[in-house]
Design a protein around this motif. Structure first.
Motif, PDB file in Angstrom:
ATOM      1  N   ASP A  52     -16.187  22.176  -9.832  1.00 18.41           N
ATOM      2  CA  ASP A  52     -14.737  22.423  -9.944  1.00 18.41           C
ATOM      3  C   ASP A  52     -14.431  23.921  -9.933  1.00 18.41           C
ATOM      4  N   VAL A  53     -14.972  24.607  -8.946  1.00 17.19           N
ATOM      5  CA  VAL A  53     -14.881  26.064  -8.877  1.00 17.19           C
ATOM      6  C   VAL A  53     -13.603  26.509  -8.171  1.00 17.19           C
ATOM      7  N   SER A  54     -12.896  27.422  -8.807  1.00 12.92           N
ATOM      8  CA  SER A  54     -11.756  28.106  -8.183  1.00 12.92           C
ATOM      9  C   SER A  54     -11.966  29.595  -8.348  1.00 12.92           C
ATOM     10  N   TYR A  55     -11.433  30.364  -7.387  1.00 13.91           N
ATOM     11  CA  TYR A  55     -11.589  31.810  -7.460  1.00 13.91           C
ATOM     12  C   TYR A  55     -10.340  32.505  -6.948  1.00 13.91           C
ATOM     13  N   ARG A  56      -9.953  33.543  -7.693  1.00 14.12           N
ATOM     14  CA  ARG A  56      -8.824  34.381  -7.305  1.00 14.12           C
ATOM     15  C   ARG A  56      -9.246  35.839  -7.448  1.00 14.12           C
ATOM     16  N   PHE A  57      -8.953  36.657  -6.454  1.00 13.42           N
ATOM     17  CA  PHE A  57      -9.280  38.075  -6.544  1.00 13.42           C
ATOM     18  C   PHE A  57      -8.554  38.696  -7.736  1.00 13.42           C
TER      19      PHE A  57
END
Length: 600
Positions: free
Chosen positions: A370-375
């Protein structure tokens, strides 16, 4: 006296640079933090200051010994007294010289150790920064802070404290000694100091402005050299036919430097010549005053000679003290910039108590949960809700249009960044709980932008395995299908690859990189668009090397060319940071969805 005025210590009070003051207002430097730099060297600093003060006080004995020689020993033919006085003068000179050497040795050693520790701390801290820091920061700026700014601290670390102690002691001691010798002559001498300082200050300001212009021109010259004479710059210049325009621009800047250098040398020469006349006239005025008993009383010849010797010494320490303020502000501004880097938060931090994962026990089981990424400076997620399982020894290919988040996925797996939410695990351990050394030994990377250091092929390969033998290197090169190419080179493994590996073609550089990764022998492999910059024929040859590399390893392939992923165990299609399809090549083509559209 003229030499003293025109020398490096008589440049006059320096003006505080407004940019330095603005830097300190933005990022103040506390006295406690500066003191902390010197805390390990407190004993050495105390000895240095004591040596400086002692040397200054001992040096003041010379004029009094000289007076005794002229007034007592010589007129009375007292050879015993003369011998003692001359011996004292020699002893003072020797003691002052010895103290000066000790002071220089201790101050330089202490300063270099402080700067070395600071330089290492900054380098270490920058190494811990995430890739996003290096993407948004110019390499030249990092180098400037690491090298130029810290080198600029030489003055405050090794000379400012000693300069204050030396100049203050000398100025006060000299003034007191002058008054002791004759207070009326002291007034005559000290009256000339204020206009002399004011005149010298004007000269200093003129020279500072010219020096600033000269530094800018020199910076332009360095930039032109860097842009025109690097490998990429030289290629661009030749392909654009811009050689002559580059030469003309360089010649113009060089001519500006000639003019500025001449102006710098001539700046204030008339003022300084006037100062030379004034200071040469002061002893003459003292001699004149000494000839009028009504003005000076019954002053002796020895007192006059001793007094002129002291009077010639007072200008230098006074000017040194006036310069301390500007030097201190400038040095604190440098420290502010350096501390600014030391205070940068570490976005991808080493775990406080890492979970040990010996390389020989790594199975290569990778999961995105359940990986999310935001700079850090972004407003929207680049990846959202990614769930992936890379079973040991299996291969997954990730495809999608440019900007879909493919490379970001690879970035998270090698922990160049951490997920905003969710986690990535290796054999059930969160990557954030692994040391960077264990992670690097377990996961290898081959990218489209291969970097080879400007050294030999051997040294580039040994970066992956420092204890590898030549036989190991050749096995890796042969497996990467570049061994024969290296054998044909006159220097073989000792061939220098050139800047960024430009000695070789793109395909050859990629295969040397594969050989390097083979030596590292990671259990997990990330291929981030490794073939995207190659032509079709070179790609076909390189793919064979990649197949050798990937054999038996858990492999995540980020691909732009779909021809390289047909045989993957599973293909994952990303769109706007989300998984929209997954399956084998045949299954996805039959589904006639997003993947089929990409293939078409």
């Amino acid at each position: 006296m003229t030499e003293m005025i025109g020398g490096p210590d008589a440049r006059g009070p320096q003006r505080i640079d407004p940019r330095d003051r603005a830097q300190l207002i933005e990022s103040p430097v506390s006295a406690a933090r500066v003191a902390a730099l010197f805390k390990p060297h407190a004993g050495a600093l105390a000895i240095v200051i004591a040596a400086v003060v002692a040397a200054s006080i001992v040096g003041l004995a010379q004029p009094f010994l000289l007076r005794a020689v002229i007034d007592d020993a010589l007129p009375n033919r007292n050879t015993e007294l003369l011998a003692w006085l001359v011996g004292g003068m020699v002893a003072v000179a020797i003691l002052t010289a010895v103290l000066g050497v000790v002071q220089t040795w201790l101050a330089t050693t202490m300063g270099q150790r402080v700067m070395s520790a600071l330089r290492t701390d900054v380098f270490s801290h920058i190494q811990k920064q995430s890739i996003s820091f290096f993407k948004r920061t110019r390499g030249g700026e990092i180098q400037s802070r690491l090298i130029n700014d810290i080198a600029g601290l030489q003055s405050v670390i090794t000379t400012t404290a000693t300069s204050v102690a030396s100049n203050l002691t000398t100025a006060v001691g000299t003034a007191v000694a002058m008054v002791v010798l004759d207070w009326r002559l002291s007034l005559l001498s000290l009256i000339v100091l204020p206009p002399a300082i004011a005149l010298t200050r004007k000269v200093a300001l003129v020279r500072r402005e010219i020096t600033t212009q000269r530094q800018r021109a020199m910076a332009d010259l360095h930039a032109q050299v860097d842009e025109a004479l690097s490998v990429n710059g030289a290629m661009l210049t030749k392909t654009l036919g811009a050689t002559q325009s580059r030469v003309d621009a360089f010649a113009d800047t060089s001519s500006q430097l000639v003019d500025l250098e001449v102006q710098s040398q001539l700046a204030g020469r008339w003022r300084m010549a006037t100062m030379g006349i004034i200071f040469a006239a002061i002893p003459a005025l003292i001699y004149l005053a000494a000839g009028f008993p009504a003005l000076t009383g019954n002053i002796t010849i020895g007192t006059v000679v001793a007094f002129t010797a002291l009077q010639s010494q007072i200008f230098r320490p006074v000017m040194g003290l006036l310069n301390v303020g500007a030097q201190w502000i400038s040095s604190m501004a440098l420290l502010s910039r350096i501390f600014g880097y030391l205070d940068l938060p570490v976005e991808v931090a080493e775990p406080t108590h890492p979970t040990p994962v010996p390389k020989e026990r790594v199975r290569g089981d990778v999961r995105f949960e359940d990986v999310s990424y935001r700079f850090p400076d972004g407003e929207n997620d680049v990846l959202t809700g990614i769930d992936l399982h890379l079973a040991p020894g299996r291969s997954i290919a990730v495809v999608g249009e440019t900007g879909s988040g493919k490379s970001t996925l690879a970035t998270l797996l090698v922990r160049l960044a951490d997920p905003t939410t969710g986690r990535v695990t290796l054999d059930g351990v969160d990557l954030r709980d692994l040391s960077s050394a264990d992670l690097a030994s377990a996961i290898g990377v081959v990218t489209q932008d291969t970097y080879l250091a400007h050294t030999s092929i051997r040294e580039n390969l040994l970066q992956a395995k420092s204890d590898a033998t030549d036989a190991d290197l050749w096995v890796a090169l042969d497996a990467a299908q570049v061994g024969e190419t290296v054998r044909r080179l006159p220097d073989g493994l000792d061939t220098i690859v050139g800047a960024r590996g430009h000695r070789f073609s793109g395909g050859e550089r990629q295969r040397v990189a594969v050989a390097r990764t083979l030596l590292a022998d990671p259990r997990v492999l990330v291929l981030d668009e490794a073939t995207s910059a190659l032509d079709t024929e070179t790609e076909r040859e390189f793919q064979a090397a990649l197949d050798t590399l990937a054999e038996g390893r858990t492999t995540l392939t980020i691909a732009h060319r779909l021809s390289t992923v047909r045989d993957a165990d599973e293909i994952v299609v990303l769109d706007a940071g989300r998984i929209v399809e997954r399956g084998s090549h045949d299954e996805l083509v039959a589904a006639d969805g997003r993947y089929a559209a990409l293939v078409a």
